[in-house]
Enzyme design. Sequence first.
Site, mmCIF file in Angstrom:
data_model
loop_
_atom_site.group_PDB
_atom_site.id
_atom_site.type_symbol
_atom_site.label_atom_id
_atom_site.label_comp_id
_atom_site.label_asym_id
_atom_site.label_seq_id
_atom_site.Cartn_x
_atom_site.Cartn_y
_atom_site.Cartn_z
ATOM 1 N N SER A 123 0.842 -1.193 0.000
ATOM 2 C CA SER A 123 0.000 0.000 0.000
ATOM 3 C C SER A 123 0.887 1.257 0.000
ATOM 4 O O SER A 123 1.750 1.404 -0.855
ATOM 5 C CB SER A 123 -0.962 -0.050 1.189
ATOM 6 O OG SER A 123 -1.932 0.972 1.132
ATOM 7 N N ARG A 184 -13.264 6.836 8.747
ATOM 8 C CA ARG A 184 -12.784 5.451 8.804
ATOM 9 C C ARG A 184 -13.839 4.483 8.280
ATOM 10 O O ARG A 184 -13.521 3.517 7.596
ATOM 11 C CB ARG A 184 -12.403 5.094 10.246
ATOM 12 C CG ARG A 184 -11.879 3.673 10.428
ATOM 13 C CD ARG A 184 -10.551 3.460 9.707
ATOM 14 N NE ARG A 184 -9.966 2.178 10.063
ATOM 15 C CZ ARG A 184 -8.801 1.737 9.615
ATOM 16 N NH1 ARG A 184 -8.093 2.474 8.777
ATOM 17 N NH2 ARG A 184 -8.334 0.561 9.987
ATOM 18 N N ASP A 265 -8.930 -5.541 -5.899
ATOM 19 C CA ASP A 265 -8.518 -4.291 -5.264
ATOM 20 C C ASP A 265 -9.073 -3.112 -6.068
ATOM 21 O O ASP A 265 -8.666 -2.870 -7.204
ATOM 22 C CB ASP A 265 -6.992 -4.228 -5.208
ATOM 23 C CG ASP A 265 -6.457 -3.064 -4.380
ATOM 24 O OD1 ASP A 265 -7.205 -2.101 -4.154
ATOM 25 O OD2 ASP A 265 -5.285 -3.141 -3.973
ATOM 26 N N HIS A 295 -8.310 -4.400 -1.182
ATOM 27 C CA HIS A 295 -7.032 -3.750 -0.882
ATOM 28 C C HIS A 295 -6.407 -4.306 0.394
ATOM 29 O O HIS A 295 -5.179 -4.306 0.537
ATOM 30 C CB HIS A 295 -7.233 -2.242 -0.744
ATOM 31 C CG HIS A 295 -5.953 -1.475 -0.674
ATOM 32 N ND1 HIS A 295 -5.080 -1.363 -1.736
ATOM 33 C CD2 HIS A 295 -5.372 -0.784 0.355
ATOM 34 C CE1 HIS A 295 -4.040 -0.642 -1.389
ATOM 35 N NE2 HIS A 295 -4.177 -0.283 -0.124
#
Length: 326
Positions: A123, A184, A265, A295
């Site tokens: 990432s 979040r 992803d 992801h």
Amino acid sequence: MRDIAVAIPDDFRLVSGERLAAVQVRARLVGPVEGPLVVVGGGISAGRCPDVTEAGTPGWWAWAVRAGGPIDTSRARVLAFDWLPQADQDTIVTVTPTDQARLLALLLDALDEPVVEAFVGASYGACVGLAFAQAYPERIDRLVVISAAHRAHPAATAWRGVQRRILSLGLASGHVDEAIALARELAMTTYRTAEEFDLRFGDGDTPAQAGGTYAVCDYLTERGRAYVGATSPRRWIALSDSLDRHVVVPEQIRCALTLVGFTSDRLVPIEDVRALAQRVPHLERLVEAPSIFGHDAFLKEREVVSGVLETALAPLFVARPQEIAA
């Protein structure tokens, strides 16, 4: 285990020309003194403790970074460092992955390490690894890139941009904790896949009235609340924006490269990973794998990632001529 703090020079400026509030970059080095040096970097929430936290709990990549693991701390020296800015930065600064790579170079200079034998990034950490390989081609032998490509995809920038606006609204309104939790929640919907949500929540009950919560919403609310205190809104905005400033020229990545992309992803579409693979000069391997985790597969798909890491890092442990002679 060795904790490291290296002073940031007074004249250090970000690519933007701005200054960091931090005066040190903090890192941790684990492993045998004579082992090959492996730098490890993860997502924007990751830091210098991939194996074990200062509180003694498992770190963000504990299953991978451990003695006998795919990143074997009994054989390799593993270096990880904290992304800047820190949570106490009182302004929003413009930070690029290249800035993080420059901070890594400061660490390496302080440790008298001219070359990194391997950089393993996932990432955001993979973006930093690519930036380091482009900026310092003479200082890296091999690079493993997981769940990243040579650019930020516009769709990913769109999702992250909404998160940043939520955080900015929280700062402006004084509802900081609520903003972090809600941002979040949105982030979690981009990290995972529709297939996973269907498997976990497809048979959930429907609330009796409008405004009631669904099982999937309860899950997201819980994950959002758990993240409050993990970061500050200004730091999150800066690092989220940093992801969207990521761009390298594939032809300038001259070290041996292993790429791992997950076909589900949405933040890093597999087409971008393939495009990077086609353009780099020294591709060793491209691995494409399915996953219901999207992801987050770099955290969840242990068998796939372990196999790739073991193969990619195996050359580090081939006996050198002087070792055979000894």
